[in-house]
Structure formats: structure tokens, C-alpha cells
Design an enzyme around this catalytic site. Sequence first.
Site, mmCIF file in Angstrom:
data_model
loop_
_atom_site.group_PDB
_atom_site.id
_atom_site.type_symbol
_atom_site.label_atom_id
_atom_site.label_comp_id
_atom_site.label_asym_id
_atom_site.label_seq_id
_atom_site.Cartn_x
_atom_site.Cartn_y
_atom_site.Cartn_z
ATOM 1 N N GLU A 290 0.902 -1.240 0.160
ATOM 2 C CA GLU A 290 0.028 0.033 -0.066
ATOM 3 C C GLU A 290 0.966 1.192 -0.072
ATOM 4 O O GLU A 290 1.855 1.322 0.655
ATOM 5 C CB GLU A 290 -0.790 -0.004 1.327
ATOM 6 N N GLU B 155 -2.564 11.775 3.509
ATOM 7 C CA GLU B 155 -3.094 11.275 4.446
ATOM 8 C C GLU B 155 -2.889 12.038 5.599
ATOM 9 O O GLU B 155 -1.702 12.725 5.880
ATOM 10 C CB GLU B 155 -2.530 9.647 4.639
#
Length: 358
Positions: free
Chosen positions: A169, A174
Site C-alpha cells: 500500500e 493522508e
Amino acid sequence: MCNFWRLVLLATLSAGAEAASIHKRSCSQSSTPTTPAPVPTIGPGADDNGGNSATSYQLNETWIGDKFYEGFTFYNGSSPTQGRVNYVDKDTALASNLSFTSSDAFVLAVDSVTTLDPSSTVGRNSTRIEGVHNYTTHAAVLDVRHMPEGMATWPAYWMMGGKWPEGGEFDIIEGVNDSPPNAMSLHTAVNSSCLLSNDTDSSLMKGTPDQKQCAWTIDNTGCGFKDTNSHSFGPAFNERGGGWYATERTPSSLKVWFWSRNDPKVPQDVREDSGTVSPSTWGLPTASFTSSSISCDISENFQPHRFIINIELCVSLTSMQAGAVFPGGPDACVKHVNENPDAFKDAYWDIARLSVYK
Ligand SMILES: *[C@@H]1O[C@H](CO)[C@@H](O)[C@H](O)[C@H]1NC(C)=O
Ligand SMILES: *[C@@H]1O[C@H](CO)[C@@H](O)[C@H](O)[C@H]1NC(C)=O
Ligand SMILES: *[C@@H]1O[C@H](CO)[C@@H](O)[C@H](O)[C@H]1NC(C)=O
Ligand SMILES: *[C@@H]1O[C@H](CO)[C@@H](O)[C@H](O)[C@H]1NC(C)=O
Ligand SMILES: *[C@@H]1O[C@H](CO)[C@@H](O)[C@H](O)[C@H]1NC(C)=O
Ligand SMILES: *[C@@H]1O[C@H](CO)[C@@H](O)[C@H](O)[C@H]1NC(C)=O
Ligand SMILES: *[C@@H]1O[C@H](CO)[C@@H](O)[C@H](O)[C@H]1NC(C)=O
């Protein structure tokens, strides 16, 4: 309307009424009217860029406005990360205005009108889209005007693919609870040997190393870097009209670059989609995962990935997540989400463009 957005809208005459309305919502927070007329400059050469080759990439796809509905599907159902959201399908998203487009804007939002029943397991309606194509070696440019903001929000722009977490990932944008800066991280298989080096070479990237362990565990935020630019995330990002996030993946590296909207150094091939990009001319990346910064082989630990853009709420599995760091803790986060629909009026993505180059 504030001067900044008037300039942007004049500059982009194609901007539709819906986009204009979205722009207006952020105007009250925009204090510095500035002209977005950056002078393109060429960054340091390839040798300063973490061993990049001088590769250029050709356009694969550009998603703008309702083209996004062709390249992405809506994830439908409860949150895979156990947040206080209910991800809705495309029909519901369009019918409830949680997604809409104009000629140059693609919007994803959270329900900001409904008070939730605290006894229901169904969370606040939200949106998560996943790309239909998978990519290995590629470069990408995301031009974002506004990212979701507000306490309890956990927005992300990221990539994954194959079996999770074995397929790896790559988290590009974020953060939680409006707290800058942006965090850029990797997650790898449970037993992978991927570790961020203890002495990453600061001359190879602008970001600062954060967690070291990439191998997935329930309470691990992943290995990665935090931006040193506080305009990279949340309200500070939005107040400046957002900016550009660019990425490059090769068999041996994953890199992230960020330029705020008025950064005079944004490269021409990032600012405008000219059909070709040359990451080796973009200057120092913000995050650079290469053999000099992580201990494992990228190609072995990362399968072909799709793009994901979502708006999660709360969650407290790791210290990275909005519920865990919400004042009063995870239960207070869920209560806030249940009782305060108004608090999610600015929890939306307004994306100008995503271009992928191969
Ligand atoms: C959707 O929301 C936007 C922004 O608030 C607004 O401009 C637009 O009119 C809404 N569309 C519909 C169909 O309600
Ligand atoms: C873009 O790349 C994807 C994934 O590799 C591929 O399936 C698709 O056909 C490409 N699109 C174009 C327009 O070449
Ligand atoms: C999304 O999930 C709901 C609830 O399970 C279901 O009724 C609906 O048909 C699903 N939509 C799609 C497009 O699969
Ligand atoms: C939330 O989404 C569901 C579908 O998952 C839909 O049935 C429901 O009407 C939506 N709620 C609101 C308030 O829009
Ligand atoms: C992309 O990869 C996923 C597995 O992560 C797979 O299910 C899907 O079929 C792939 N899509 C394409 C177009 O190859
Ligand atoms: C990780 O390694 C441990 C110890 O060898 C093993 O018990 C476990 O099954 C492995 N987990 C996975 C997901 O491979
Ligand atoms: C970093 O230092 C820690 C503590 O000394 C050590 O356990 C770890 O293996 C080191 N990591 C790397 C990648 O060398």
C-alpha cells in the site's frame, strides 16, 4: 467571492456553477489574495534526485470532471477500516449530491445534513472511489483544489492492489483531524523485512522520516515521511487553493512531490497536462522510498496498484487515525459524527485533474 477564487475562475472560464459554489465555501478562510501565476522552473538535475534516470512518461489517462466516473467505481458498503461511515454507491452519491462534477471539477463529499441514530451501526454516508486500472511503473499528477477538512475526518489519496497487505500500500495524501503536515507511507506484508533506514539521507528528500516499520500490524501506521511544508494538508492546504501531488513508481522506487498552489517552483509539466512528464526534472521529492531509504525490494513487495480516494471518519486502530487522536477519544469522535452534520460541510474533495503517465 474572495479575490483569489475570482482570479482562478476568471482564469478558468470553463468553471461551472457547481464548482463556483464550492469555491465560495472556502473563501471566508482565504486571507491572502494572490495571483496564481507561477513561473515554471527546472529543479536540480538527475543526480540530486535520488538516482533517478532521465525517464519521461507519456500520458495514459487524464480524468477531469465526469470522466472520473469512467475511470473509477464507488466502493459500496460499510467502512473496511471500521470508521463511522457508510460508503455509498454511485447512484446514491449522485442522488444525494455527495458527488457531482463540472467541466473542470470532480467533487466527493460526506453527508452534512443528516443526524445519525447513535444506536444504528450504519455510519454517516461518505464516498470512496477506486480506479479500474492497475499500474506498476508510472507517474501521476493530482491537481486538488480542496481536500476534506473538519475534526473526525481522515481523508486519503492512496494506492493498493492484489491481496492486502501482501500487495503493498502506498499512501500519498493522508492525515487526520485537520492536523498538518501530510504523511506519506508504505504498508507491506506482515512478515516483510521492509524497514525505513535509521539514517535516511536528508539530501535526497524534503520530508522527515517518521515510523520505521513497513510490515503491516493492526497498530502500525506504516513506514514513511512527514512533509515539512505545513500547507501540505488540511485547512492550510485549502486556504491556498490546494496544490499538486505528483508521484513516480519504478521497479525500485516510490516517490512523492508536493507543490502548494502558489509555489513558483511547480514544474510546467505538473501544472499543465502537456502529455509528457519528466519526474527527473521535478527537483527533490518530499518522500523518497528507494534502496537508500528502505531495506527491501520494492518490486517484490508491491504488486500492480489502483488509485483510491476516500473520506473516512473516526477509526482508532492506530495513533494515526482520527478517532484515536480526537479530543475525548474514539467514543467522542463517533458522538461528534452522529450529532453534528454541519461539521462536515467542508469535508469534501474538489479535484481538478488526475493524470497518469506510463
Ligand atoms: C450540490 O452541492 C453543490 C455545492 O453545495 C451545489 O452547488 C449544487 O447546487 C448541489 N446540487 C444539487 C443537485 O443539489
Ligand atoms: C492506461 O493504462 C491502463 C493500465 O495499464 C490500461 O489498461 C489502459 O488501456 C491505458 N489507457 C490508455 C488510453 O492507453
Ligand atoms: C450498495 O449496497 C446497498 C446496500 O447493501 C444495496 O442495496 C445496493 O444495491 C448496492 N449498490 C450497488 C451498486 O451494488
Ligand atoms: C445513505 O446511503 C444509503 C445507501 O447506502 C441510502 O439508502 C440512504 O438514503 C442515504 N442516506 C441519506 C441521508 O442520504
Ligand atoms: C487490478 O487488480 C485487481 C487486484 O488487485 C484485480 O482484481 C483486477 O482485475 C485488476 N484489474 C485489471 C483491469 O486488470
Ligand atoms: C509470519 O511469520 C510467522 C512466524 O514465522 C508465521 O507464524 C505467520 O503465519 C506468518 N504470517 C503470515 C501472514 O505470513
Ligand atoms: C534501527 O535501529 C533500531 C534500534 O537500534 C534497530 O532495531 C533497527 O534494526 C534499525 N533499523 C535499520 C533499518 O537498520
